[in-house]
Design a protein around this motif. Structure first.
Motif, short mmCIF file in Angstrom:
data_model
loop_
_atom_site.label_atom_id
_atom_site.label_comp_id
_atom_site.label_asym_id
_atom_site.label_seq_id
_atom_site.Cartn_x
_atom_site.Cartn_y
_atom_site.Cartn_z
N GLU A 274 -92.90 15.21 -70.55
CA GLU A 274 -91.72 16.01 -70.23
C GLU A 274 -91.95 16.84 -68.97
O GLU A 274 -93.08 17.08 -68.55
N LEU B 223 -98.79 28.84 -80.33
CA LEU B 223 -97.54 28.08 -80.22
C LEU B 223 -96.35 28.96 -80.62
O LEU B 223 -95.29 28.94 -79.97
N TYR C 26 -83.22 26.75 -82.13
CA TYR C 26 -84.55 26.18 -82.29
C TYR C 26 -84.52 25.17 -83.42
O TYR C 26 -84.31 25.52 -84.58
N THR D 207 -90.84 20.58 -67.84
CA THR D 207 -90.32 21.75 -68.53
C THR D 207 -90.56 22.99 -67.68
O THR D 207 -91.26 22.91 -66.66
N LEU E 129 -87.54 24.47 -75.25
CA LEU E 129 -88.49 24.45 -76.36
C LEU E 129 -87.81 24.19 -77.70
O LEU E 129 -88.38 24.48 -78.75
N CYS F 248 -89.71 20.53 -85.04
CA CYS F 248 -90.19 19.20 -84.67
C CYS F 248 -89.70 18.12 -85.60
O CYS F 248 -89.78 16.94 -85.29
N THR G 199 -87.41 21.71 -79.53
CA THR G 199 -88.07 20.88 -80.54
C THR G 199 -89.59 21.01 -80.47
O THR G 199 -90.31 20.16 -80.97
N LYS G 200 -90.06 22.07 -79.84
CA LYS G 200 -91.51 22.25 -79.74
C LYS G 200 -92.06 22.74 -81.07
O LYS G 200 -91.36 23.33 -81.87
N CYS G 201 -93.36 22.52 -81.25
CA CYS G 201 -94.01 22.89 -82.51
C CYS G 201 -94.12 24.41 -82.62
O CYS G 201 -94.45 25.11 -81.67
N ARG H 88 -95.94 17.69 -68.19
CA ARG H 88 -96.88 17.49 -69.28
C ARG H 88 -97.12 16.00 -69.43
O ARG H 88 -96.19 15.21 -69.57
#
Lengths: 688, 185, 294
Positions: free
Chosen positions: A485, C208, C151, A487, C188, C154, C190-192, A502
């Motif tokens: 990605e 994170l 948000y 970002t 972000l 994941c 779908t970020k962990c 990334r």
């Protein structure tokens, strides 16, 4: 069924090296066919299409008095003509020949030798049954109209048109955009030699514009194609540009005097990076050197339109452009789209490609982050006549003094919309090379650190690998891995305000985050959005991927399945400029070969009506798309104009009284073929 | 016609006759070959210039000569090399289907497919599918059935005639009865 | 509209605010839920990693119970449940061997799973079954001026993107806009969040969570809206630890259903905002249009 007397058939089964022989027991097939009635000779041979193979047929015809020949080998689409010629050379009518496909339809697609051999026997038997009923046929020669239509004015169309015109042929070059030049006109430099694209293209464009044998119709589209090889009737829509092309001198005074003092509207030639006025010329070297007016934004047109979509003149504007044009009187707000009809013998389709829409991969942030660019945008940015005059300035971010910022680090992501199951499976072939070209140019213009992110570097071309080496030496970074990605979230303070790429570096085996100022997406090539309509217009085929299909990938790369229609350039598949020009030359040569012979031979598989059988019911008349079937009111019988008949046989299959006959596909021939494939023992079961 | 019965020979495998148009489906079958796609060897392809040339009689003839199925392949609608031959075929096919249903011939035995020149994989899939379907249906065996029906009719006629003869002359029927065998010669 | 309902263990425990707010919201929109009787743990992602066969069987028991209701569609609000139930369904339909193993296990307790229940996420139901227009009509207290970072976490679009885009889902964005909120654009979605690592390997897990909170704050968010009990827990509960390691980033994280309840004007016991550790104070209801402030 009545069977002609004195039938002497020669049968040949080809091993095609191992291609057929490995899956079909060729001697056994030959032996079996030798026992069938009428067969006087049955042989198997290693390569029937070779000279000795053809000579064998010729000798046998003379020596054994053969009057029918059947060859079981590859697809008739490949070698039917070869064997017909061989038969003809021995003095036999070429249509006493029939071909059996036991390679593409048999040995290559089956895995059980016993059943494949049985199938080959059945197919051979059908051909033997069929060929008995064959009749001698005459090939009709139809004269070819010497004029040529070239569709698309990119480098392919330009090169093909010039080749044909220089050979003395009259060429119509039809281009959809206001100027010819295509994608190449947008490029700054060309790989791997880094010649300036304009320097090598512009002379060719001017030559097209001034060539006495070329009629250049830009801002025009082909809307209808009728006829067949040698005799096409084509309708071309000449879109209204509200300028009389013959009166405009290209002085551009009208642009200077437009009521819009500043350019305000999206300039598509510059990929939207620049602006233009409602009256404009796409780019300085545009050919023809003629302006045009965009009715969507020109104040002299109303925003609502006529029901048919044509613009309405409002007469609201001061018309300073008309004033500026003065005595030339080139501007005409009442101009309408115009349909012109031309007659040509051959058509070259060079309609090109479109670039992949980078928005379709949202993870790469195009359209979300202003400093993510497509490669074509960067071509315009580095171009001296581009919207920034060749300066690479970022869309977002300013220097402390308020001037636009130059990037200090740039990431180039390869294979965007290529080699990806989610988008397009194919390799677009040019992106590795143009990415490296842009890497070089961007480094030259900005001195930035450049990172290339690639899956594989593909440089198969003269001087291409050397160019790659040169880039490596220049210090451009190459990181192998598909980018996950792009970002803008920062992991560390240093990343704040940057775009972060990334990626898994698959050579080092680590996941990396690389902060850069600018991201360039090497978007792949795609078939034009309207390729399906264009394909239908010219009666061509498309592959599953949407590119136009050549007749044979190796042996007929510029031909289509429609005689007299040829392909060149990226409409057939992604390729670079050298390959495009070579292909355009080839397509022009193929057209020239047809034209200079002066005639085309028409397959004599046309239909005719047995007058005594025709009941005059007229049910065939509406079936013929070529209006080849006519009706004799006096005798109350239908008859066929064989010059117009294309030989589909639809009328034959529909005639209630069975009074229409299609040559080479007569009922009796087909019924014999059916009987042939079904005669004999039922197929053995597969081994369990 | 429920043919899947105990009388199916152990070594039986369907025989399918295919009529493919020259421009799309035949070329697609060539492509399947060039791509070395593997499929069942049960289909015998007959090349025509256009699916529009397929006369329903071809289909009936093939079935009556022992084919267990017939496959017709043409260009996709709108893609016909001859503009609209495939539409004409489609019209005939619709009528033919009704007739086949009336004859008791199961639907999967006669199939029309649009396969473009680029769809080698579709040739493979359709042929494999059709072969499997017809395998499940069993042999159509029309020639054997014709012979069997002829025998039945002849036997029945003989029996009737014998009964008539035993009952004495019938006042209603003046003309002498024709020999039944002659009708089925 | 009626759906079978699989709450899962989180919605009865740490994530009870989710259930307490979602059920009234759906009821308000005319959706009836029928909670499975005697449901069991979905197995969560951890069990799948240890023994796929047993994990599938555990999940499939719930699918079998759902099939008994005859409702064909089952709502699974917790992201982990949603993923695991879908995964079990997928395995059963794709892998005959798995089907056999699970079939035997279920048979031993007299159950049977055909694998034809559609497991749905509340976002999917809200956007695609009920529709944004119907939702917009129920909004009495639009969230004007509230900046929300949507948000997704994941699990709900990966690997099965059944109702939204994998890389850039937008269903919650559109839902929040329908409520009148301003959606914060951030990459972000779908970020962990750190998942269970916040407990087991805080150095990695908390980092994170911290990044999510920091980036949301940086982009001006007043609140983060989530769909997942674990995400909510992680982003809500570790503020002291995050502040100790990096910097304080106090930002409330609530369930999207709580924001819906607010916009619908549901009472406080149905929006349950008091359950948050970082308390979310909704903005005052703006004055009706036209009224000038004195």
């Amino acid at each position: 069924m009545n069977r002609p007397n004195d039938i002497r058939i020669g049968f040949y089964v080809c091993h095609c090296g191992h291609n057929i022989a490995a899956m079909v027991d060729c001697p056994a097939v030959a032996q079996y066919v030798g026992t069938l009635p009428g067969v006087v000779l049955s042989r198997d041979y290693k390569y029937m299409c070779s000279d000795p193979g053809q000579e064998l047929i010729r000798q046998d015809i003379r020596e054994f008095g053969l009057n029918r020949v059947v060859v079981a080998s590859c697809s008739p689409l490949l070698h039917e003509q070869t064997f017909r010629s061989a038969v003809e050379a021995a003095g036999l009518n070429p249509f006493y020949f029939h071909m059996v496909n036991i390679r593409e339809h048999n040995s290559w697609v089956h895995t059980d030798r016993i059943r494949a051999t049985e199938k080959a026997r059945a197919l051979a038997r059908a051909a033997i049954e069929r060929v008995v009923h064959h009749k001698p046929l005459e090939i009709v020669k139809v004269p070819i109209h010497p004029d040529v239509l070239v569709v698309g004015g990119g480098i392919a169309g330009i090169h093909a048109a010039l080749t044909l015109a220089n050979a003395g042929k009259k060429v119509y070059l039809v281009e959809r955009e206001p100027s010819i030049g295509g994608h190449m006109a947008k490029f700054d430099k060309t790989f791997p030699t880094l010649d300036c694209a304009a320097c090598i293209l512009t002379p060719k464009m001017s030559e097209v514009g001034s060539h006495p044998n070329i009629t250049l119709w830009s801002y025009s589209e082909v809307v209808k194609v009728d006829g067949f090889v040698g005799n096409y009737t084509v309708q071309v829509k000449r879109k209204a540009r509200y300028i009389h092309e013959d009166l405009c001198t290209g002085c551009q005074d009208c642009i200077a005097h437009c009521v819009y003092k500043e350019p305000k509207f999206e300039d598509l030639f510059n990929e939207g990076l620049g602006k233009r006025k409602p009256v404009y010329i796409p780019f300085p070297q545009a050919t023809p050197q003629v302006v045009l007016i965009d009715p969507e934004v020109c104040l002299n047109f109303k925003r609502n339109k006529n029901p048919d979509g044509t613009p309405i003149v409002s007469d609201k504007c001061k018309k300073t452009c008309v004033e500026a044009c003065g005595e030339k009187r080139a501007i005409d707000f009442t101009q309408k789209d115009e349909i012109r009809e031309i007659k040509v013998g051959t058509i070259l389709v060079c309609t090109g490609f479109k670039t992949f829409d980078a928005r379709r991969v949202p993870a790469y942030g195009y359209g979300i982050y202003p400093n993510v660019y497509t490669a074509l945008e960067v071509e315009r940015l580095v171009n001296a006549s581009g919207p920034t005059g060749g300066e690479v300035l970022l869309r977002e971010g300013k220097n402390p003094d308020g001037t636009p910022r130059k990037p200090r680090s740039i990431g180039i992501i390869h294979c965007v919309g290529s080699r990806d199951k989610k988008t397009n499976l194919w390799c677009s072939r040019v992106c590795c090379m143009y990415s490296m070209k842009l890497a070089h140019l961007l480094k030259e213009h900005t001195g930035a650190e450049i990172y290339n992110f690639y899956i594989d570097i593909r440089t198969p071309g003269k001087g291409y690998e050397e160019f790659y080496n040169k880039l490596l030496e220049e210090g451009t970074h190459f990181i192998r891995g598909r980018v996950g990605e792009v970002t803008d979230w920062a992991m560390t303070p240093e990343e704040e305000g940057k775009l972060v790429i990334r990626v898994e570096d698959t050579l080092a085996g680590v996941v990396r985050r690389i902060p850069v100022d600018m991201v360039v997406l090497a978007t792949g090539l795609e078939p034009q959005a309207d390729a399906p309509e264009v394909r239908r217009l010219f009666n061509m085929s498309c592959g599953g991927d949407g590119w136009f299909l050549e007749r044979h990938p190796k042996l007929a790369p510029v031909n289509t399945f429609t005689d007299g229609v040829f392909l060149a350039g990226c409409c057939q598949g992604p390729k670079d400029i050298p390959d495009t020009v070579a292909q355009a030359g080839a397509a022009a040569a193929e057209a020239l070969a047809l034209i200079d012979r002066g005639y085309v031979e028409q397959e004599p598989n046309t239909a005719y009506i047995l007058e005594q059988e025709c009941s005059g019911c007229k049910s065939c008349l509406p079936l013929c798309p070529y209006t080849a079937i006519l009706f004799d009111e006096g005798r109350q019988k239908a008859y066929i104009n064989e010059a117009l008949c294309k030989g589909c046989g639809t009328c034959v299959g529909s005639c209630p009284s069975g009074s229409i006959v299609q040559k080479l596909f007569e009922d009796q021939e087909i019924f014999s073929e059916i009987a042939g494939v079904l005669a004999g023992e039922p197929a053995p079961a597969e081994p369990s | 016609m429920n043919t899947a019965s105990a009388s199916v020979p152990r070594d039986w495998s369907p025989r399918i006759v295919a009529f493919f148009c020259n421009w799309c489906t035949y070329t697609a079958a060539d492509l399947a070959g060039v791509s070395r796609l593997k499929y069942a060897p049960n289909v015998r392809i007959i090349r025509l210039m256009c699916s529009g040339r397929v006369d329903p009689q071809f289909v009936l003839d093939a079935l009556s000569r022992g084919a267990d199925g017939v496959l017709i392949g043409g260009c996709h609608p709108g893609d016909c090399h001859y503009v609209e031959g495939n539409y004409k075929m489609l019209r005939r096919y619709q009528l033919l289907k009704r007739m086949l249903a009336d004859l008791g011939i199961e639907e999967p035995r006669v199939r029309l497919e649009w396969i473009s020149a680029a769809e080698g994989e579709k040739v493979q899939r359709v042929i494999n599918e059709m072969t499997e379907q017809i395998k499940a249906l069993g042999p159509l065996a029309l020639p054997q059935k014709f012979a069997e029906w002829d025998r039945e009719v002849i036997a029945l006629a003989r029996e009737l005639r014998a009964r008539d003869a035993a009952a004495g002359p019938c006042p209603d029927r003046a003309a002498p009865a024709q020999p039944v065998e002659a009708l089925h010669a | 509209m009626k759906y079978a309902y699989f709450p899962g263990c989180s919605l009865k425990g740490t994530g009870r605010a989710y259930e307490e707010s979602l059920v009234p919201v759906l009821r308000h929109l005319g959706v009836e839920l029928q909670e499975l009787e005697d449901w069991n743990c979905c197995g969560a992602t951890a069990y799948m990693a240890v023994d796929e066969g047993k994990a599938c069987a555990a999940a499939a028991r719930n699918l079998a119970l759902a099939e008994q209701t005859g409702l064909r569609q089952m709502l699974a609000p917790c992201s982990a449940c949603y993923l695991v139930l879908n995964k079990a369904q997928h395995y059963l339909n794709e892998y005959p061997a798995m089907r056999q193993v699970v079939g035997r296990a279920l048979q031993s307790v007299g159950l049977q799973c055909n694998g034809d229940t559609v497991v749905r996420h509340p976002l999917d139901v809200l956007v695609n079954d009920i529709g944004l227009e119907a939702i917009r009509q129920k909004v009495t207290h639009p969230l004007h001026g509230l900046k929300v970072a949507p948000y997704y976490g994941c699990q709900i679009v990966r690997p099965y993107a059944t109702f939204d885009d994998q890389a850039n889902p937008t269903s919650m964005d559109r839902l929040l806009e329908a409520l009148g909120a301003t959606v914060v654009r951030w990459p972000l979605k779908t970020k962990c969040c750190g998942g269970s690592l916040t407990g087991t390997l805080p150095e990695a897990g908390l980092r994170l969570s911290y990044i999510l909170l920091k980036e949301a704050r940086k982009r001006g968010a007043d609140v983060i809206a989530t769909v997942c009990p674990l995400c909510q827990f992680n982003l809500d509960s570790y503020h002291p630890q995050i502040a100790a390691r990096w910097e304080p980033v106090r930002l409330p994280t609530v369930y999207f259903s709580q924001l819906m309840g607010l916009a619908f004007g549901l009472p406080a016991e149905q929006t349950v905002l008091h359950r948050g550790m970082v308390r979310f104070h909704p903005p005052p209801v703006p004055a009706p249009a036209g009224a000038e402030k004195p």
